[in-house]
Enzyme design. Structure first.
Site, PDB file in Angstrom:
ATOM      1  N   THR A  46      -9.985  27.342  -6.054  1.00 37.91           N
ATOM      2  CA  THR A  46     -10.267  28.228  -7.186  1.00 37.91           C
ATOM      3  C   THR A  46     -11.341  29.253  -6.830  1.00 37.91           C
ATOM      4  O   THR A  46     -11.324  30.379  -7.341  1.00 37.91           O
ATOM      5  CB  THR A  46     -10.701  27.415  -8.410  1.00 37.91           C
ATOM      6  OG1 THR A  46     -11.667  26.433  -8.028  1.00 37.91           O
ATOM      7  CG2 THR A  46      -9.509  26.705  -9.032  1.00 37.91           C
ATOM      8  N   TYR A 109      -5.535  23.091 -18.702  1.00 35.79           N
ATOM      9  CA  TYR A 109      -5.002  23.592 -19.970  1.00 35.79           C
ATOM     10  C   TYR A 109      -4.157  22.578 -20.728  1.00 35.79           C
ATOM     11  O   TYR A 109      -4.325  22.413 -21.930  1.00 35.79           O
ATOM     12  CB  TYR A 109      -4.207  24.897 -19.783  1.00 35.79           C
ATOM     13  CG  TYR A 109      -3.905  25.577 -21.102  1.00 35.79           C
ATOM     14  CD1 TYR A 109      -4.879  26.343 -21.732  1.00 35.79           C
ATOM     15  CD2 TYR A 109      -2.674  25.432 -21.732  1.00 35.79           C
ATOM     16  CE1 TYR A 109      -4.632  26.947 -22.950  1.00 35.79           C
ATOM     17  CE2 TYR A 109      -2.415  26.037 -22.955  1.00 35.79           C
ATOM     18  CZ  TYR A 109      -3.394  26.789 -23.565  1.00 35.79           C
ATOM     19  OH  TYR A 109      -3.149  27.363 -24.779  1.00 35.79           O
ATOM     20  N   TYR A 135      -9.190  16.482  -7.132  1.00 40.09           N
ATOM     21  CA  TYR A 135     -10.266  17.411  -7.487  1.00 40.09           C
ATOM     22  C   TYR A 135     -10.478  17.322  -8.991  1.00 40.09           C
ATOM     23  O   TYR A 135      -9.621  17.722  -9.774  1.00 40.09           O
ATOM     24  CB  TYR A 135      -9.886  18.827  -7.050  1.00 40.09           C
ATOM     25  CG  TYR A 135     -10.923  19.902  -7.344  1.00 40.09           C
ATOM     26  CD1 TYR A 135     -12.238  19.596  -7.680  1.00 40.09           C
ATOM     27  CD2 TYR A 135     -10.575  21.245  -7.262  1.00 40.09           C
ATOM     28  CE1 TYR A 135     -13.170  20.589  -7.937  1.00 40.09           C
ATOM     29  CE2 TYR A 135     -11.496  22.255  -7.504  1.00 40.09           C
ATOM     30  CZ  TYR A 135     -12.794  21.918  -7.846  1.00 40.09           C
ATOM     31  OH  TYR A 135     -13.706  22.910  -8.100  1.00 40.09           O
ATOM     32  N   ARG A 140     -13.350  23.496 -15.638  1.00 42.97           N
ATOM     33  CA  ARG A 140     -12.217  24.415 -15.497  1.00 42.97           C
ATOM     34  C   ARG A 140     -10.940  23.871 -16.131  1.00 42.97           C
ATOM     35  O   ARG A 140     -10.092  24.634 -16.589  1.00 42.97           O
ATOM     36  CB  ARG A 140     -11.947  24.712 -14.013  1.00 42.97           C
ATOM     37  CG  ARG A 140     -12.955  25.649 -13.351  1.00 42.97           C
ATOM     38  CD  ARG A 140     -12.504  25.976 -11.939  1.00 42.97           C
ATOM     39  NE  ARG A 140     -13.410  26.872 -11.235  1.00 42.97           N
ATOM     40  CZ  ARG A 140     -13.313  28.201 -11.241  1.00 42.97           C
ATOM     41  NH1 ARG A 140     -12.351  28.792 -11.922  1.00 42.97           N
ATOM     42  NH2 ARG A 140     -14.173  28.931 -10.549  1.00 42.97           N
ATOM     43  N   LYS A 163     -12.875  15.284  -4.629  1.00 39.45           N
ATOM     44  CA  LYS A 163     -13.950  16.248  -4.834  1.00 39.45           C
ATOM     45  C   LYS A 163     -14.362  16.103  -6.290  1.00 39.45           C
ATOM     46  O   LYS A 163     -13.599  16.437  -7.201  1.00 39.45           O
ATOM     47  CB  LYS A 163     -13.476  17.675  -4.532  1.00 39.45           C
ATOM     48  CG  LYS A 163     -14.534  18.746  -4.807  1.00 39.45           C
ATOM     49  CD  LYS A 163     -13.979  20.147  -4.591  1.00 39.45           C
ATOM     50  CE  LYS A 163     -15.035  21.188  -4.952  1.00 39.45           C
ATOM     51  NZ  LYS A 163     -14.520  22.582  -4.816  1.00 39.45           N
ATOM     52  N   ILE A 205     -17.704  19.895  -0.824  1.00 37.89           N
ATOM     53  CA  ILE A 205     -16.902  21.116  -0.676  1.00 37.89           C
ATOM     54  C   ILE A 205     -17.641  22.166  -1.482  1.00 37.89           C
ATOM     55  O   ILE A 205     -17.690  22.104  -2.706  1.00 37.89           O
ATOM     56  CB  ILE A 205     -15.451  20.927  -1.138  1.00 37.89           C
ATOM     57  CG1 ILE A 205     -14.745  19.939  -0.211  1.00 37.89           C
ATOM     58  CG2 ILE A 205     -14.714  22.265  -1.144  1.00 37.89           C
ATOM     59  CD1 ILE A 205     -13.304  19.637  -0.595  1.00 37.89           C
TER      60      ILE A 205
END
Length: 287
Positions: A46, A109, A135, A140, A163, A205
């Site tokens: 991202t 979403y 992740y 987000r 992550k 990361i």
């Protein structure tokens, strides 16, 4: 996957002022981060503005990275989304030459239940030709991958790590306490790298390692070696810069820092806009 211990950098995608992918700057960025000492590169995350990079551009960026890096460090590639079937197809069809693992963000979403997240990742892990790194980034995705779900997914033979960017230390500790010994725990929050390594994590990361690869990778290596006093001093030097990286959106701040160092332009693609003059000035002062 010891090769993924230490600092991985979630690379930005350099653009020209007119919005095209800047190939020359991409190669400069690869060299800048590798010579800075990072252990591996993460492409098409991202931070690389993956939602606004076209499939053809993604293919070219990965091919160029594979050719230019030439085995100097491992490559991890981001493939994720909120349509499981589409992501599964991408995993099967993408040319992953030179890639050692896939980083896949939890679906955004849709806000699936834990059962839905579990089924999503199990299906991707079954389909992926390479090991999968989970992740979790609730800021987000608007949903959280809980410790219990993470630990259950860790039993899948093709899921090798996570992550973790929830910022929830109690959740992170719950994973670290019970995870399989060979399951990678990677911080997804730059400022939590040191404490999470102290609690058993294997690395990070990072966003900031785009612009500060040497300082960040030295900090992570010091922490992994048990030199927490040395790591602390390196971390403290980054603390004032960190909030500026996200104040106007990611990767707006880190691209401004890279532009100030002559690595790439500060350009981003809409709906993001480049760093304001005021933010750029504050970053420049700290640099």
């Amino acid at each position: 996957m010891n090769k993924l211990h230490g600092t991985g950098v979630a690379l930005v995608t350099p653009f020209t002022p007119t919005g095209a992918v800047d190939t020359a700057a991409w190669l400069r960025l690869l060299d800048f981060t590798i010579t800075g000492g990072v252990e591996y590169l993460v492409i098409n995350g991202t931070t690389g503005e993956s939602p606004t990079v076209t499939p053809d551009e993604k293919t070219d960026l990965l091919r160029l990275a594979h050719e230019h890096v030439a085995g100097r460090v491992p490559l991890v590639y981001g493939i994720g989304g909120n349509d499981t079937a589409t992501v599964e197809r991408q995993l099967r069809e993408t040319d992953l030459t030179g890639v050692v693992a896939i980083l896949s963000a939890s679906p955004a979403y849709n806000k699936p239940s834990q059962a839905g997240i579990m089924a999503h990742y199990q299906r991707l892990a079954d389909a992926s030709p390479l090991p999968l790194i989970l992740y979790n980034v609730p800021g987000r995705t608007s949903s959280n991958l809980t410790a219990d779900t993470t630990l259950r997914l860790a039993q899948h033979a093709n899921i090798i790590g996570i992550k973790e960017a929830s910022g929830n230390m109690e959740q992170c500790l719950a994973i670290l306490v019970s995870k399989p010994a060979d399951f990678l725990f990677l911080s997804g929050d730059d400022m939590l790298t040191l404490p999470l390594i102290a609690c058993g994590g294997q690395g990070i990361i990072s966003v900031m390692a785009n612009a500060f690869p040497q300082r960040f990778s030295n900090m992570t290596r010091a922490a992994l070696a048990g030199d927490f006093a040395g790591a602390q001093q390196l971390l403290y030097g980054l603390v004032p810069l960190n909030p500026l990286m996200y104040e106007e959106g990611n990767p707006v701040g880190v691209k401004a820092a890279l532009a100030l160092q002559g690595v790439c332009d500060a350009a981003v693609r809409l709906p993001l806009v480049p760093a304001s003059e005021e933010l750029t000035s504050r970053i420049k002062t700290l640099l």
